[in-house]
Design an enzyme around this catalytic site. Sequence first.
Site, PDB file in Angstrom:
ATOM      1  CE  LYS A 107      -4.396   0.574   0.448  1.00 34.35           C
ATOM      2  NZ  LYS A 107      -5.310  -0.203   0.015  1.00 34.35           N
ATOM      3  CG  ASP A 147      -7.350   3.472  -1.081  1.00 28.88           C
ATOM      4  OD1 ASP A 147      -7.165   1.810  -1.610  1.00 28.88           O
ATOM      5  OD2 ASP A 147      -7.360   3.544   0.044  1.00 28.88           O
TER       6      ASP A 147
HETATM    7  N1  GLU Z   1      -7.264   0.010  -3.252  1.00 25.94           N
HETATM    8  C1  GLU Z   1      -8.343  -0.947  -3.690  1.00 25.94           C
HETATM    9  C2  GLU Z   1      -8.336  -1.771  -2.061  1.00 25.94           C
HETATM   10  O1  GLU Z   1      -8.188  -1.695  -1.310  1.00 25.94           O
HETATM   11  C3  GLU Z   1      -7.362  -1.987  -5.143  1.00 25.94           C
HETATM   12  C4  GLU Z   1      -5.741  -2.067  -5.257  1.00 25.94           C
HETATM   13  C5  GLU Z   1      -5.663  -2.794  -5.880  1.00 25.94           C
HETATM   14  O2  GLU Z   1      -6.351  -3.227  -7.106  1.00 25.94           O
HETATM   15  O3  GLU Z   1      -4.617  -2.882  -6.189  1.00 25.94           O
HETATM   16  O4  GLU Z   1      -8.722  -3.188  -2.279  1.00 25.94           O
END
Ligand code: GLU
Length: 428
Positions: A107, A147
């Site tokens: 993240k 996100d």
């Molecule tokens: N931000 C989204 C999540 O928390 C998607 C993450 C992604 O697609 O890598 O799952």
Amino acid sequence: MAEKAFNPFEMAQKQFDAVAEKLGLDQGTRDLLRNPSRELHFTIPVRMDTGSVKIFRGFRIQHNDSRGPGKGGIRFHPHETIDTVKALATWMTWKCAVVDIPLGGAKGGVICDPRELSDREQEQICRGWIRQVSKMVGPFNDVPAPDVMTHGQHMLWMMDEYEVISGGKRPGFITGKPVGMGGSLGRTEATGYGVIYTVREAMKQLGIDIKGATAAIQGAGNVAQYSLDLFTQYGGKVIAIACWDNNDKVPYTYRCKDGIEFEKLMGSIDKYGTIDPAKAKSYGWEKLPGDAWIEQDVTVLIPAAQENMINSENVNKIRPSVKLIAEGANGPTTPEADIVIQQKGIFLIPDFLCNAGGVTCSYFEQVQCNMNYFWEKEEVLTKLDQKMTAGFKAVSSLARDKKIYMRDAAYMISIKRVAEASHLRGWV
Ligand code: GLU
């Protein structure tokens, strides 16, 4: 106050420790999995439109990549903290594992408020973020995505900067890109639709007809919008939606007993999930306080924005009509509130299962980019439904067999898979 004491990473570790104990994991594996494997903290200098330079703080955390390249979004938020990013990276590891996609957890974030930045300033943040992380990310190492408060245009600026640095076209380096520029059809809908695929399966199990069922949603961004869309297509009604108000800087709930229509929601919302109060008024939506979403007489509650939204201060406001909580957000329920939900006997679809549709579609996007061959939307959504349904069924049958809470069952499946991959690699 529950909110002040809330630390998402402590919560993620607490959840992990409890399941590690149940699984009887050895100490080495526990020490490995309860902490991220890599953390990068950095600064991003940006020349602002005023001519002065402002320094933003950014992060990328990789939690575990034993099952495949790290995967996870980048959040732009004024209240971003390193502990939030660490928790979110950890949850990404469990999320990819629970739907059984070959990716790990990561993240990123930047402490900033895009609502107060021009497009040019945001582009500079995106390019600066990539310049700082370029050595640790890549299509086979760690694949970022959007996100909270980041979207396709941000991903494209980041992809462009990465391709300049690495010298070649690598669209599989990042996901959530616009369609036609390496994005996948269905990615916009994926997280919200994924939430509702699991809601549909849970309702079948509970013997509740989705047609005519009611829901209240906290949040009005992408996840909330497409949850509302599919829930409505299945014949349900979303009667309340809570959102942040950009002008007043406080949250509100909008209520419409006949059901909020998707087209009206989309016609009244800005790209950061704020509903235009004048339009809401013209639709006849009642404006209620921020927490009102949780005290509606509905069958389903869908917290679909941020952490700590169901906590010890509001969990007892949940009405007896509520049979199901679908966690569209990451970490929306505090451990204290979780205990109350269990005691009330409400069926819960835990966050990293419920909202895994986004990353699952990101995985499809990555596959399509690496093949340079793009699928029709129907194919994407059919595959997405299959993955989400299979993930839900695996978790719910374990929960039923062992008579355990859905969150514990989901954790047991994920942690076991990641621990096994780490063992097979000889890490622990
Ligand atoms: N931000 C989204 C999540 O928390 C998607 C993450 C992604 O697609 O890598 O799952």
